[in-house]
Design an enzyme around this catalytic site. Structure first.
Site, mmCIF file in Angstrom:
data_model
loop_
_atom_site.group_PDB
_atom_site.id
_atom_site.type_symbol
_atom_site.label_atom_id
_atom_site.label_comp_id
_atom_site.label_asym_id
_atom_site.label_seq_id
_atom_site.Cartn_x
_atom_site.Cartn_y
_atom_site.Cartn_z
ATOM 1 N N LYS A 199 -15.722 21.879 94.137
ATOM 2 C CA LYS A 199 -16.269 20.515 94.155
ATOM 3 C C LYS A 199 -15.718 19.613 93.048
ATOM 4 O O LYS A 199 -15.752 19.964 91.872
ATOM 5 C CB LYS A 199 -17.781 20.590 93.982
ATOM 6 C CG LYS A 199 -18.491 21.113 95.199
ATOM 7 C CD LYS A 199 -19.942 20.675 95.145
ATOM 8 C CE LYS A 199 -20.726 21.297 96.272
ATOM 9 N NZ LYS A 199 -22.018 21.778 95.817
ATOM 10 N N ARG A 239 -19.707 40.489 80.279
ATOM 11 C CA ARG A 239 -20.676 39.904 79.340
ATOM 12 C C ARG A 239 -21.328 40.982 78.473
ATOM 13 O O ARG A 239 -21.710 40.711 77.324
ATOM 14 C CB ARG A 239 -21.747 39.130 80.111
ATOM 15 C CG ARG A 239 -21.251 37.763 80.551
ATOM 16 C CD ARG A 239 -22.304 37.010 81.299
ATOM 17 N NE ARG A 239 -21.935 35.606 81.430
ATOM 18 C CZ ARG A 239 -22.513 34.761 82.271
ATOM 19 N NH1 ARG A 239 -23.490 35.172 83.053
ATOM 20 N NH2 ARG A 239 -22.138 33.512 82.317
ATOM 21 N N GLY A 296 -21.619 27.445 83.526
ATOM 22 C CA GLY A 296 -22.145 26.096 83.328
ATOM 23 C C GLY A 296 -22.064 25.655 81.876
ATOM 24 O O GLY A 296 -21.763 24.490 81.583
HETATM 25 C C1 3PG Z 1 -24.686 31.851 83.754
HETATM 26 O O1 3PG Z 1 -24.543 32.814 84.516
HETATM 27 O O2 3PG Z 1 -23.950 30.835 83.818
HETATM 28 C C2 3PG Z 1 -25.709 31.915 82.661
HETATM 29 O O3 3PG Z 1 -26.198 33.209 82.500
HETATM 30 C C3 3PG Z 1 -26.821 30.937 82.911
HETATM 31 O O4 3PG Z 1 -27.519 31.298 84.063
HETATM 32 P P1 3PG Z 1 -28.395 30.186 84.842
HETATM 33 O O5 3PG Z 1 -27.421 29.234 85.474
HETATM 34 O O6 3PG Z 1 -29.210 30.952 85.847
HETATM 35 O O7 3PG Z 1 -29.236 29.488 83.811
#
Ligand code: 3PG
Length: 391
Positions: A195, A34, A371
């Site tokens: 899952k 990242r 996510g």
């Molecule tokens: C991730 O690692 O998917 C993003 O940086 C978002 O992090 P979070 O799920 O803690 O909001």
């Protein structure tokens, strides 16, 4: 577009997703992809003479200062990668941050402290957004990986400053739009992970524009259990059973769904356990399904080989354990061998598998979002993208 903005001498607040993973129990960064993915926008801004105020969250400190979640290791690595000293701004906002930002020269970079040390970040608090905005003249959001969070540094600030997408944000949006689009066929989605419930929305959204949805990973147990088959020692939860049945009951999905016809079953849940390869119809009463079998691999490889578009999220088995990495390795090689397809991969353990197999260069786009990518593939509107107005 950010390339068209006159940023020389201006303070640019650059939100990146520098939420890296660390080696267990240490502040040594395990995966700095990242950080590397954020460099292009930083370099663009520096080359145009901007004063870059870089910011990110790190972990989930829940609005408090958590010493082991300080931004310092990220700042240090970013300095190494950029080859310039990235200044430290003291806090996420506040007097010291203001002083540091005021002292920046053109093309300098300073990094704010972990934004989530302040409760205002996750609350999208107006005061916190105003404090962040007061540090800059222009806002650039390059944090695709956090764009599913309606937080102050993602949406709050976007209402207060001239706002643009960074280069990574734009590349992610373009690639993910292509992934969900119907144009390139045959299209294959390869979905693994533990899952079914986590992938339910993705399968449902991709299925209409996809020719084959290949299922692997921990999800296999729930899918087979929902078909009334034995899955060994695994206790499939009610939620998982419900999600699996929902997929099997969906006429569009079931038409595209490919489940393993054979699997690798370990006697114990351990990397050095004895194991057998067996038909998915005759999994023993005890044991753990830890990978897809050779007949399944061959079927999946055939589908991947003729695809014009491949979307991959989730390993096929417990690839961290050598004995159960065969499915993931074979799928990765097949993806790598298909030179004509558009290939998008995402998800933490998928990226780990790609890197450990050394096939990153063979993937058209590896999403930095976990996510966020899933929500995009589910067809949801991401608040951070909606807040951009122009990309
Ligand atoms: C991730 O690692 O998917 C993003 O940086 C978002 O992090 P979070 O799920 O803690 O909001």
């Amino acid at each position: 577009m950010i390339e068209d903005v006159e940023v020389s001498g201006k303070r640019v607040l650059l939100r990146a997703d520098l939420n890296v993973t660390f080696k267990p129990g240490s502040t040594r960064i395990a995966d700095d992809s990242r950080i590397h993915a954020s460099v292009a926008t930083i370099e663009l801004l520096r080359s145009r003479g901007a004063r870059v105020v870089l910011c990110s969250h790190l972990g989930r400190p829940k609005g408090k200062v958590v010493p082991e979640m300080r931004i310092e290791p990220v700042r240090e690595r970013m300095s190494e990668v950029l080859g310039v000293d990235v200044g430290y701004a003291g806090g996420p906002v506040g007097e010291e941050a203001e002083r540091v930002v005021e002292s920046l020269n053109d093309s300098d970079v300073a990094m704010l402290e972990n934004l989530r040390f302040d409760p205002g970040e996750e609350d999208n608090d107006a005061d916190f957004s105003n404090s962040l905005a007061s540090l800059a003249d222009v806002f650039v959001n390059d944090a695709f990986g956090a764009s599913h969070r309606a937080h102050a540094s993602i949406v709050g600030v976007a209402d207060l400053l001239p706002t643009y997408a960074g280069l990574l944000m734009r590349a992610e949006i373009v690639a993910l739009e292509r992934a969900v689009d119907s144009a390139e066929r045959p299209a294959v989605a390869i979905l693994g992970g533990s899952k079914v419930a986590d992938k339910l929305g993705v399968v449902k959204n991709l299925a209409p524009n996809t020719d084959a949805v290949l299922i692997g990973g921990g999800m296999v147990s729930a899918m087979l259990a929902a078909q009334g088959k034995s899955v060994g020692s695994v206790d499939v939860s009610d939620d998982e059973m419900k999600a699996a049945k929902e997929l099997l009951d969906d006429p569009i999905v079931v038409d595209k769904l490919h489940l393993p016809t054979d699997v690798i079953v370990a006697e114990e849940f351990s990397g050095d356990s004895r194991y057998i390869e067996t038909s998915a119809d005759s999994v023993p009463e005890s044991g753990f399904i830890l990978d897809i079998g050779s007949q399944t691999i061959s079927n999946y490889v055939d589908a991947i080989g003729t695809a014009e578009k491949i979307v991959w999220n989730g390993p096929m088995g417990l690839f961290e354990w050598e004995a159960f990495s065969g499915g993931t390795q074979s799928i990765a090689s097949a993806i790598s061998d298909n030179e004509s397809a558009f290939k998008l991969a995402g998800g933490g353990s998928t990226v780990e598998a790609i890197n450990s197999l050394g096939i990153a260069d063979a993937i058209t786009h590896i999403s930095t979002g976990g996510g966020a990518s899933l929500e995009f593939l589910e067809g949801k509107t991401l608040p951070g993208i909606a807040a951009l107005h122009v990309i």
